[in-house]
Write an enzyme that holds these catalytic residues in place. Structure first.
Site, PDB file in Angstrom:
ATOM      1  N   LYS A 220       0.199  12.472  66.328  1.00  0.00           N
ATOM      2  CA  LYS A 220       0.044  12.613  67.694  1.00  0.00           C
ATOM      3  C   LYS A 220       0.129  13.761  68.194  1.00  0.00           C
ATOM      4  CE  LYS A 220       0.409   7.569  68.613  1.00  0.00           C
ATOM      5  NZ  LYS A 220       0.968   6.501  68.988  1.00  0.00           N
ATOM      6  N   ARG A 254       4.163   2.917  61.824  1.00  0.00           N
ATOM      7  CA  ARG A 254       2.667   2.866  61.787  1.00  0.00           C
ATOM      8  C   ARG A 254       2.042   4.205  61.385  1.00  0.00           C
ATOM      9  NH1 ARG A 254      -1.528   3.732  65.099  1.00  0.00           N
ATOM     10  NH2 ARG A 254      -3.334   2.038  65.115  1.00  0.00           N
TER      11      ARG A 254
END
Ligand code: HH2
Length: 282
Positions: A220, A254
């Protein structure tokens, strides 16, 4: 995977591998748009040790445009179908739409990962209850198109905790059993760099709710903001954040790169787990 995500192999965590069937996902958009390529990718992640495969047909990156139900179905159903036939991994559908979740459950999905935590289509809670599937309820401030426009909180951890408790109460009121609920702080979803770091630092406060906590930091933007790395160079940052999250009690991770993260988590777990002598002597 065992019955309880987060209590899987090694007695402590589950790895959720990301299978994006989208043209525009922030890190791998367009790479697995073809069903065959997506199935092959999911099989590879399962071989690398993914306990769960999270299949998504709509990007949630900041600024993403919504996708129609028809298009989302076209993308994800053949992939889930193929993965059900070729892997033993738990299948998760990353969607906010009742119609997509229903079709996914019909072909073998047993986990609904809804980044809107049943706010997008509240009927999704009833569907999950009816089929007895697990649900991951994630915090997001606003919606993907606008969520990064100056997000503000009184106290990000307390606000996210109150939100997750409220959404879990809603799910339970709709018939979902509490044991089937997983919670996720939604790293990067309407959060500044400092918000993301504060959530990771104080993750134990969310773990205290008593349900498995899912963490999605993989590749991210906040990792790039810290390191200056491009999206495909963020594995070290991904590993650092996942290891810290495990130490603070998260149990489902995840990620896009399964093998490396699994190794790191195994070593981290072996290190933080109480030693044999401490658990077996009085
Ligand atoms: N992050 C993304 C998507 N779904 N679901 C949960 N529960 N937690 C997350 O942190 C999370 C999520 C974004 O990552 P990705 O799927 O790679 O990107 P995109 O949304 O652009 O497809």
């Amino acid at each position: 995977m065992t019955d309880e995500p987060g209590r899987a192999r090694e007695g402590g965590f589950s790895v959720m591998g990301v299978v994006n069937v989208t043209p525009d996902s922030f890190s791998d958009g367009g790479r697995f748009l073809d069903a065959g390529a997506a199935i092959a990718h999911g099989c590879r992640l399962a071989q690398e040790g993914a306990d769960i495969l999270d299949v998504g047909g709509e990007s949630t990156r900041p600024g993403a445009e919504p996708v129609s139900e028809r298009e989302e179905l076209r993308r994800v159903v053949p992939v889930l179908d193929g993965l059900a036939a070729s892997t033993g991994a738990t299948l998760s559908i990353d969607t906010s739409k009742v119609g997509v979740a229903r079709a996914a459950i019909d072909v073998g999905a047993t986990l609904v990962n809804d980044v809107t935590a049943f706010r997008g289509e509240p009927g999704l809670a009833g569907l999950a209850a009816e089929h007895g599937v697990r649900c991951c309820l994630m915090h997001m401030l606003g919606e993907p198109r606008t969520m990064q426009d100056a997000p503000r909180y009184d106290d990000v951890v307390s606000d996210v905790k109150a939100f997750l408790e409220e959404r879990m109460a809603f799910a339970i009121a709709e018939g979902v059993s509490e044991e089937r609920v997983l919670l996720d702080p939604g790293i990067g979803f309407g959060k500044t760099l400092e918000h993301n770091l504060e959530l990771l630092r104080r993750l134990d406060e969310l773990v205290a709710i008593g349900r498995p906590v899912v963490v999605g930091t993989s590749r991210k933007q906040f990792l790039g903001a810290i390191t200056g790395r491009e999206v495909d160079e963020r594995l070290p940052g991904t590993i650092a954040t996942n290891v810290l999250a495990l130490e603070r009690g998260a149990t489902v991770f995840r990620v896009h790169e399964v093998a490396s993260v699994r190794d790191a988590l195994q070593v981290a777990l072996a290190t933080v787990r109480p030693r044999w002598s401490e658990t077996t002597t009085t």
